[in-house]
Design a protein around this motif. Sequence first.
Motif, PDB file in Angstrom:
ATOM      1  N   PRO A 119      45.690  58.176  36.755  1.00 25.70           N
ATOM      2  CA  PRO A 119      46.725  57.142  36.602  1.00 25.70           C
ATOM      3  C   PRO A 119      47.831  57.249  37.649  1.00 25.70           C
ATOM      4  O   PRO A 119      48.096  58.337  38.168  1.00 25.70           O
ATOM      5  CB  PRO A 119      47.295  57.433  35.203  1.00 25.70           C
ATOM      6  CG  PRO A 119      47.050  58.888  34.992  1.00 25.70           C
ATOM      7  CD  PRO A 119      45.789  59.229  35.713  1.00 25.70           C
ATOM      8  N   GLU A 120      48.501  56.118  37.913  1.00 19.82           N
ATOM      9  CA  GLU A 120      49.644  56.113  38.829  1.00 19.82           C
ATOM     10  C   GLU A 120      50.892  56.428  38.024  1.00 19.82           C
ATOM     11  O   GLU A 120      51.643  55.529  37.635  1.00 19.82           O
ATOM     12  CB  GLU A 120      49.763  54.754  39.514  1.00 19.82           C
ATOM     13  CG  GLU A 120      48.612  54.477  40.470  1.00 19.82           C
ATOM     14  CD  GLU A 120      48.741  53.148  41.187  1.00 19.82           C
ATOM     15  OE1 GLU A 120      49.605  52.341  40.788  1.00 19.82           O
ATOM     16  OE2 GLU A 120      47.977  52.920  42.132  1.00 19.82           O
ATOM     17  N   ILE A 121      51.059  57.684  37.733  1.00 20.68           N
ATOM     18  CA  ILE A 121      52.232  58.098  36.948  1.00 20.68           C
ATOM     19  C   ILE A 121      53.030  59.139  37.738  1.00 20.68           C
ATOM     20  O   ILE A 121      52.544  59.660  38.732  1.00 20.68           O
ATOM     21  CB  ILE A 121      51.836  58.702  35.577  1.00 20.68           C
ATOM     22  CG1 ILE A 121      50.787  59.816  35.775  1.00 20.68           C
ATOM     23  CG2 ILE A 121      51.337  57.644  34.621  1.00 20.68           C
ATOM     24  CD1 ILE A 121      50.491  60.627  34.538  1.00 20.68           C
ATOM     25  N   GLY A 122      54.242  59.379  37.272  1.00 16.14           N
ATOM     26  CA  GLY A 122      55.082  60.371  37.946  1.00 16.14           C
ATOM     27  C   GLY A 122      56.179  59.708  38.754  1.00 16.14           C
ATOM     28  O   GLY A 122      56.159  58.493  38.989  1.00 16.14           O
ATOM     29  N   THR A 123      57.108  60.537  39.176  1.00 17.17           N
ATOM     30  CA  THR A 123      58.325  60.040  39.814  1.00 17.17           C
ATOM     31  C   THR A 123      58.059  59.065  40.955  1.00 17.17           C
ATOM     32  O   THR A 123      58.645  57.989  41.003  1.00 17.17           O
ATOM     33  CB  THR A 123      59.129  61.240  40.364  1.00 17.17           C
ATOM     34  OG1 THR A 123      59.104  62.267  39.388  1.00 17.17           O
ATOM     35  CG2 THR A 123      60.553  60.847  40.660  1.00 17.17           C
ATOM     36  N   VAL A 124      57.169  59.452  41.854  1.00 19.20           N
ATOM     37  CA  VAL A 124      56.984  58.618  43.037  1.00 19.20           C
ATOM     38  C   VAL A 124      56.399  57.259  42.686  1.00 19.20           C
ATOM     39  O   VAL A 124      56.775  56.232  43.244  1.00 19.20           O
ATOM     40  CB  VAL A 124      56.125  59.350  44.094  1.00 19.20           C
ATOM     41  CG1 VAL A 124      54.709  59.534  43.636  1.00 19.20           C
ATOM     42  CG2 VAL A 124      56.164  58.598  45.399  1.00 19.20           C
ATOM     43  N   TRP A 125      55.477  57.260  41.712  1.00 19.23           N
ATOM     44  CA  TRP A 125      54.903  55.973  41.302  1.00 19.23           C
ATOM     45  C   TRP A 125      55.922  55.153  40.541  1.00 19.23           C
ATOM     46  O   TRP A 125      55.951  53.921  40.654  1.00 19.23           O
ATOM     47  CB  TRP A 125      53.655  56.199  40.442  1.00 19.23           C
ATOM     48  CG  TRP A 125      52.509  56.784  41.225  1.00 19.23           C
ATOM     49  CD1 TRP A 125      51.981  58.022  41.080  1.00 19.23           C
ATOM     50  CD2 TRP A 125      51.782  56.156  42.292  1.00 19.23           C
ATOM     51  NE1 TRP A 125      50.970  58.219  41.973  1.00 19.23           N
ATOM     52  CE2 TRP A 125      50.812  57.089  42.737  1.00 19.23           C
ATOM     53  CE3 TRP A 125      51.842  54.918  42.911  1.00 19.23           C
ATOM     54  CZ2 TRP A 125      49.923  56.815  43.762  1.00 19.23           C
ATOM     55  CZ3 TRP A 125      50.960  54.642  43.939  1.00 19.23           C
ATOM     56  CH2 TRP A 125      50.017  55.573  44.353  1.00 19.23           C
ATOM     57  N   THR A 165      59.071  55.194  41.077  1.00 18.34           N
ATOM     58  CA  THR A 165      59.948  54.639  42.108  1.00 18.34           C
ATOM     59  C   THR A 165      59.313  53.386  42.699  1.00 18.34           C
ATOM     60  O   THR A 165      59.972  52.385  42.920  1.00 18.34           O
ATOM     61  CB  THR A 165      60.172  55.687  43.223  1.00 18.34           C
ATOM     62  OG1 THR A 165      60.632  56.878  42.610  1.00 18.34           O
ATOM     63  CG2 THR A 165      61.173  55.210  44.246  1.00 18.34           C
ATOM     64  N   GLU A 166      58.008  53.481  42.936  1.00 18.70           N
ATOM     65  CA  GLU A 166      57.325  52.312  43.493  1.00 18.70           C
ATOM     66  C   GLU A 166      57.355  51.147  42.506  1.00 18.70           C
ATOM     67  O   GLU A 166      57.545  49.999  42.889  1.00 18.70           O
ATOM     68  CB  GLU A 166      55.888  52.671  43.854  1.00 18.70           C
ATOM     69  CG  GLU A 166      55.200  51.547  44.596  1.00 18.70           C
ATOM     70  CD  GLU A 166      54.059  52.049  45.464  1.00 18.70           C
ATOM     71  OE1 GLU A 166      54.326  52.885  46.339  1.00 18.70           O
ATOM     72  OE2 GLU A 166      52.927  51.606  45.254  1.00 18.70           O
ATOM     73  N   ARG A 185      59.654  50.617  40.328  1.00 19.43           N
ATOM     74  CA  ARG A 185      61.019  50.057  40.329  1.00 19.43           C
ATOM     75  C   ARG A 185      61.219  49.166  41.549  1.00 19.43           C
ATOM     76  O   ARG A 185      61.852  48.123  41.463  1.00 19.43           O
ATOM     77  CB  ARG A 185      62.051  51.186  40.299  1.00 19.43           C
ATOM     78  CG  ARG A 185      62.227  51.802  38.913  1.00 19.43           C
ATOM     79  CD  ARG A 185      63.523  52.555  38.822  1.00 19.43           C
ATOM     80  NE  ARG A 185      63.442  53.813  39.536  1.00 19.43           N
ATOM     81  CZ  ARG A 185      63.031  54.957  38.991  1.00 19.43           C
ATOM     82  NH1 ARG A 185      62.672  54.982  37.725  1.00 19.43           N
ATOM     83  NH2 ARG A 185      62.990  56.054  39.700  1.00 19.43           N
ATOM     84  N   THR A 186      60.666  49.596  42.659  1.00 21.11           N
ATOM     85  CA  THR A 186      60.769  48.780  43.877  1.00 21.11           C
ATOM     86  C   THR A 186      60.072  47.445  43.659  1.00 21.11           C
ATOM     87  O   THR A 186      60.598  46.388  44.011  1.00 21.11           O
ATOM     88  CB  THR A 186      60.121  49.525  45.068  1.00 21.11           C
ATOM     89  OG1 THR A 186      60.752  50.792  45.184  1.00 21.11           O
ATOM     90  CG2 THR A 186      60.281  48.757  46.353  1.00 21.11           C
ATOM     91  N   THR A 244      59.488  45.966  40.787  1.00 16.81           N
ATOM     92  CA  THR A 244      60.273  45.173  39.833  1.00 16.81           C
ATOM     93  C   THR A 244      61.457  44.520  40.538  1.00 16.81           C
ATOM     94  O   THR A 244      61.725  43.325  40.352  1.00 16.81           O
ATOM     95  CB  THR A 244      60.825  46.089  38.706  1.00 16.81           C
ATOM     96  OG1 THR A 244      59.751  46.845  38.186  1.00 16.81           O
ATOM     97  CG2 THR A 244      61.500  45.292  37.616  1.00 16.81           C
ATOM     98  N   ALA A 245      62.139  45.325  41.355  1.00 14.53           N
ATOM     99  CA  ALA A 245      63.323  44.809  42.048  1.00 14.53           C
ATOM    100  C   ALA A 245      62.935  43.661  42.973  1.00 14.53           C
ATOM    101  O   ALA A 245      63.590  42.611  42.995  1.00 14.53           O
ATOM    102  CB  ALA A 245      63.987  45.929  42.839  1.00 14.53           C
ATOM    103  N   GLN A 246      61.853  43.867  43.721  1.00 14.66           N
ATOM    104  CA  GLN A 246      61.475  42.826  44.679  1.00 14.66           C
ATOM    105  C   GLN A 246      60.990  41.568  43.984  1.00 14.66           C
ATOM    106  O   GLN A 246      61.231  40.467  44.442  1.00 14.66           O
ATOM    107  CB  GLN A 246      60.427  43.383  45.647  1.00 14.66           C
ATOM    108  CG  GLN A 246      61.114  44.342  46.620  1.00 14.66           C
ATOM    109  CD  GLN A 246      60.169  45.041  47.561  1.00 14.66           C
ATOM    110  OE1 GLN A 246      58.960  45.049  47.337  1.00 14.66           O
ATOM    111  NE2 GLN A 246      60.717  45.649  48.591  1.00 14.66           N
TER     112      GLN A 246
END
Lengths: 291, 658
Positions: A59-65, A67-68, A70-71, A73-75
């Motif tokens: 799965p794409e889990i963890g801080t770095v994912w 962050t991605e 959130r990016t 969502t923001a975009q």
Amino acid sequence: MMTHWHESTHIERWFRGMLSPLHLLMVVILVITGVSEWQMSWCEHLVGAYLASSNDKRPEIGTVWETEDRTTTAQSYLKTITDSRKEATRYAKEASSFIQLASGILPGQWTHISRTHFKQLYLALPEPTAAELIPPLELVWLFNGTDMNKIFCEGKSHGLDIYFLTPENRVIRQISLSRATVAELDQDNTVFKGTLEDIHDFAGTAYPANQFFKATLTLPPETLSELIIRPERLLPDRGKISRVGIWPDQTSAYVQMGFEVHGPRGNMVIFTKGRNWAVKQLIQRLTGRAQ
Amino acid sequence: MARLIKWISTLFYMGLTAGGCAMLLLFFFIFYGAEQLPRLPHPLARIIETPKTQIYAATGEKLITLGKKEPVPLSRISPHFINAILAVEDHRFMEHSGLSKLRTLKALYITLVQPGRIQGASTITQQLAKNLFFSFKQTYLRKFKELLLALQIEHTFSKEEILHAYVNQIAFGAGAQGVERAARVFFGKPAADLTLGEAALLAGLPQSPSRYNPYRHYDRALKRREVVIHRMVAMGYLTREKADQVLQEKPTLAARHADARTGSYFLDTLITQLIQEYGKDVVFHGGIRVTTTLNTAMQRAARTTVKKGMDELDISLGINKNEKPIPQVALVAIDTGSGAVKALMGGRNYYGSEFNRAISSKRRVGSGFMPFIYYAAMKQQNVHGGTVMTSQRITVPIKEGQILSSENRTGAPHGNMILKQALTLSVDTVTDQLMAKTGVKNVMDIARICGISSPLESADSRGMIAAQVTPKEMAASYATFASGGVHHDPFFIWRVEDAQGHVIYEHLVQGKKVLDAATTFQVVDMMQSVVDNGTAKKVRQEGFSRPAAGKTGTDPHGCDAWFTGFTPGLSTSVWIGYDTPQKINAPSKPTADTMAVSMWTAFMSEALKDDPARPFSIPDTISFKTVDARTGCPPGTGSTSTFTIPLKPGQPLCGDIP
């Protein structure tokens, strides 16, 4: 009863058992394994290779994912805003009337329109309506006597606000196109289904049609032409005009008038406008206060 | 003997069995744990690419970048830094496969022998895995997963790729993530240009960025650098002589950063506002570009003024460097023509206290409220600066059943005087009478429309004078007087754009005419007299010659000292006081109230030095007459003090208050 080598009570036999070829082979294998792992880290490589092989299934889990995420969502949120603005800009560009402009820019949306475009929309308005929106002379001043260089339109819940701005975004003048004004601009809304009694603004100012037209015809021709600005609205055969109401609020340069019509499609009131000074003369005749 | 042999044999087989079981368990965990591990991104550098939010001053300078990561190739990083970070964090990095067995065994021993203590033995690869995927909460499971991921990283990527990702994402503190950003933040230069001393200092920070933050703990950071340099010597990267030489150097930190990092008072307020409007994700990950209202030259002037002024006040109050509590300060400067907040200091020093007094601290403004009372009275009762009143100790009926005993607190004179003189000298008894005649509600209404939004007491006039407001409110409401009665809401953001340059917000400057221009000018004229001859005449004594107006204010108990003043273009409020109200005892000059005036003067002199002076605009209907200060009539032969009074059409001279 058999005695195993490791159960031996004699140390020599025990050592002999311990140093048997099988045991020595086991020890050698263990030592080679341990030393080679220590030196070559093959165990780490094996685990690393195994994990690499299963990477795509994880799965794409963890801080770095996160962050991605959130990016993303923001975009996506920002895209919603810019898309909404682009949409408003497109509608505004295509608008050929203030009605289209107001209906194209929804509450919360905003855009700029060019000076030329605003002029086109303004000049397309009937004269009294245009003058009510903003007097022509003031518009001339805004366009020529100030450093106004931007026109900002913002959709509001009550309609559309238009701001005339300097290059520093300073508001020189603001006009509001309320929903009521927009509805009034709409030709379809110049007709009200009902009678003058249903419109509070005309309370106590309704005159029988005969009396109205008699008084009208006594006015000089130059006054008559200014009394009903858009008489063509009354020409379609919609029925018989029975009464005429005059909007009592005469603070503007134009006065609203309502012609009550009884016809086959029911009762209706047709709105039109007259110049303030001309209507004043008419009212004087209607009320018998003519000089 | 037989028992000993048996015991050794049993131990041997138990060990063998336990080892086997441990191996099985390990394999189980590896296979089971693998499913729970996060996916590794490809390429690894992708993790560093986060859009950056950039915040600019109105004057064009970049103030701060949020969420910024500037990945730079290893070739553009000083080799000193690479050596230093390897020496101190993982000197066997080039040899191991993600796990340092010796360090792990040592850590395991410490962890087992000393329960409750988890010894770290992380390699650079493990640290990278931790930073990218895990929280900072230390658990055995997390460390195991971190180890597994480190092994995968080592298997998948080259050492250069791993080191590149590591140095570009580690946190150095002060909002700096990645070595390039850290080099720019701390030394104002790219990572390629770091000297040995600077590189070693930076390499010491990641272990504990806040503990070794060189802006706050410079000596600690140097001690940590010493450790790094010794490690570099031990690893053979440096000779002892070179190390000794470097240890003598004290790297100079970039000064600008101290107020431009996330957390200056202005940026704090701005970021909070952005988050409220757009949410955290957009602010920190959206890559937006924000143009603020800040004028960097004015902000510098504010910072310098506050520091110098408060240092002087400390000396006057006999306050030691480490004494607590210490008096605090706030300064806000607002453009009168737009409401743009051009400079803001919420305290002496953000790093000492993050509480933003300019925005959040509501304090008693004392006679700083008088201009609202005078305006309300002049508007409602048609009185003017030349109207005569008597200053005396009196009782004033406030409303039914309430009487106010009024006296002058500031040692102002008694007797007849015109209103202009009364405001100039801040005469309480006259103000109280005006308040009683005008009515609290009318004064409150005026204060509200001018921009005071804090709750106001309406119980009596003292309650009104004791209104508690923020410095921002004071600056904004006085700006309404400065702009001839047009109020602008204060604001911080001019424009917000997305990463592609699409404007998503722009501020429109729209003033609201709230006061009558002629009456406003009459009040401004009186406030000019406060600066020229009254309680704020220190402004002129200190050489500020531009047209200016203002009003001092002191809390009745001497806990708060204010001066809010303005030129036609800029309104600035200065407050001094303790966070927990207590009397500011200054046995010698400067006192807190004179210091507030001095700080205002110093700030305005610097902030406006490049702007041409301009007068307050005078409404066409205003005419001027000179009157005697006691009679309000044209001066006669016995007049000792005169004032020039602006009058509206039809306003009579020689009149007492009706």
